[in-house]
Design a protein around this motif. Sequence first.
Motif, PDB file in Angstrom:
ATOM      1  N   ASP A  18      26.007  59.261  29.746  1.00  0.00           N
ATOM      2  CA  ASP A  18      25.604  60.546  29.372  1.00  0.00           C
ATOM      3  C   ASP A  18      25.724  60.883  27.824  1.00  0.00           C
ATOM      4  O   ASP A  18      24.855  61.473  27.057  1.00  0.00           O
ATOM      5  CB  ASP A  18      26.275  61.791  30.078  1.00  0.00           C
ATOM      6  N   LYS A  19      26.894  60.415  27.427  1.00  0.00           N
ATOM      7  CA  LYS A  19      27.005  60.439  25.985  1.00  0.00           C
ATOM      8  C   LYS A  19      26.197  59.763  24.926  1.00  0.00           C
ATOM      9  O   LYS A  19      25.526  60.292  23.975  1.00  0.00           O
ATOM     10  CB  LYS A  19      28.878  60.106  25.342  1.00  0.00           C
ATOM     11  N   PHE A  22      34.703  61.783  18.277  1.00  0.00           N
ATOM     12  CA  PHE A  22      33.884  60.797  19.087  1.00  0.00           C
ATOM     13  C   PHE A  22      34.358  59.447  19.018  1.00  0.00           C
ATOM     14  O   PHE A  22      34.273  58.516  19.702  1.00  0.00           O
ATOM     15  CB  PHE A  22      32.227  61.060  19.142  1.00  0.00           C
ATOM     16  N   SER A  42      33.695  69.471  19.233  1.00  0.00           N
ATOM     17  CA  SER A  42      33.254  68.083  19.848  1.00  0.00           C
ATOM     18  C   SER A  42      33.826  68.067  21.188  1.00  0.00           C
ATOM     19  O   SER A  42      33.168  67.427  22.196  1.00  0.00           O
ATOM     20  CB  SER A  42      33.796  67.074  19.352  1.00  0.00           C
ATOM     21  N   GLU A  89      29.761  58.985  32.374  1.00  0.00           N
ATOM     22  CA  GLU A  89      30.229  59.597  31.299  1.00  0.00           C
ATOM     23  C   GLU A  89      29.708  59.021  29.987  1.00  0.00           C
ATOM     24  O   GLU A  89      29.161  59.666  29.328  1.00  0.00           O
ATOM     25  CB  GLU A  89      31.706  59.631  31.327  1.00  0.00           C
ATOM     26  N   ILE A 100      25.271  60.247  20.883  1.00  0.00           N
ATOM     27  CA  ILE A 100      26.694  60.260  20.485  1.00  0.00           C
ATOM     28  C   ILE A 100      27.014  58.692  20.522  1.00  0.00           C
ATOM     29  O   ILE A 100      26.734  58.187  21.577  1.00  0.00           O
ATOM     30  CB  ILE A 100      27.605  61.003  21.397  1.00  0.00           C
ATOM     31  N   GLN A 114      32.071  69.240  24.285  1.00  0.00           N
ATOM     32  CA  GLN A 114      30.777  68.392  25.030  1.00  0.00           C
ATOM     33  C   GLN A 114      31.436  67.492  26.049  1.00  0.00           C
ATOM     34  O   GLN A 114      30.433  66.727  26.604  1.00  0.00           O
ATOM     35  CB  GLN A 114      30.226  67.846  23.687  1.00  0.00           C
ATOM     36  N   LEU A 115      32.652  67.261  26.100  1.00  0.00           N
ATOM     37  CA  LEU A 115      33.050  66.413  27.315  1.00  0.00           C
ATOM     38  C   LEU A 115      33.058  67.084  28.496  1.00  0.00           C
ATOM     39  O   LEU A 115      32.900  68.314  28.679  1.00  0.00           O
ATOM     40  CB  LEU A 115      34.606  66.217  26.905  1.00  0.00           C
TER      41      LEU A 115
END
Lengths: 89, 192
Positions: B112-113, B126, B50, B109, B118, B53-54
């Motif tokens: 985007d998630k 997360f 995970s 940010e 997410i 994915q940052l």
Amino acid sequence: MNTTPFIRPCTVIWLLLIALTGVTYLVGQAGVSGMAIVGFVLITTLFKSQMVVDHFMGLKHVRPFWRALLFAYLLLVCGMIGVAYYISL
Amino acid sequence: MDTLAQHDNDSLPGDFAIWIFIFAELLVFGVFFLAYAFSRANNVELFNESQMQLDRIAGAANTLVLITSSYFVVRAVAAIRTGNSTRCVHWLLAAIAMGGVFLVIKLFEFGDKFSAGISLSTNTFFMFYLSLTFFHFMHVILGMVILAAVLFKARSGGYSAQEHTGVETGASYWHMVDLVWLILFPLVYVIH
């Protein structure tokens, strides 16, 4: 009153913090792992945090108890994070 | 040597009440950080995958932004200690602007998630990432509000070289917000 004796060390600390953040970022980008890397990043974090406490917050010039209290906090948090990563190996 | 960093009676800079608040906040963040670290110990694979994915560039950029903002606040305190309210206001304005940059980067940010589907319920990593960074996000907003209040009082001549406790109080809170992010960034974005 002249501000230079106060500002100059803070400017050096600011540049040092910028440089160390770059190092931390590059460690992350390199994709390396392991206890040595985690230890390096945590010690860097501890050093950076203490710089903020000492020079930006100005605790280097107050009663040592307060500086020690914040150092103990940072040491405990970074140390316990290190322990959590160690037991996950 | 007369250093500007010297405080009367070697006491903490600013109002002591803000330090009670700062210590309480640090305690809460500390518990949060350790909860993340020990939860990871039970889900190493999930956390490592995970974390990939940052956006590490955004995290590093925000670290630089907060460090710089903290430095600007140091300059604001130095200015008011010499009785220079105008310069103090300018540095505070610069610090608040950097806080704004932090919020914009973080919003991109988050966006985007969320657009990637997410959410808090995606997985444990997360859940921690979103709640920890949002909790910090709210502290940045509060810090900006405090600095803005200090700025307006400084602009109206409310502080002097002799009496500027309010500036030091706001500065101490803002440095705490920076301090917490200095731990959050390597913990959540870097080490695995």
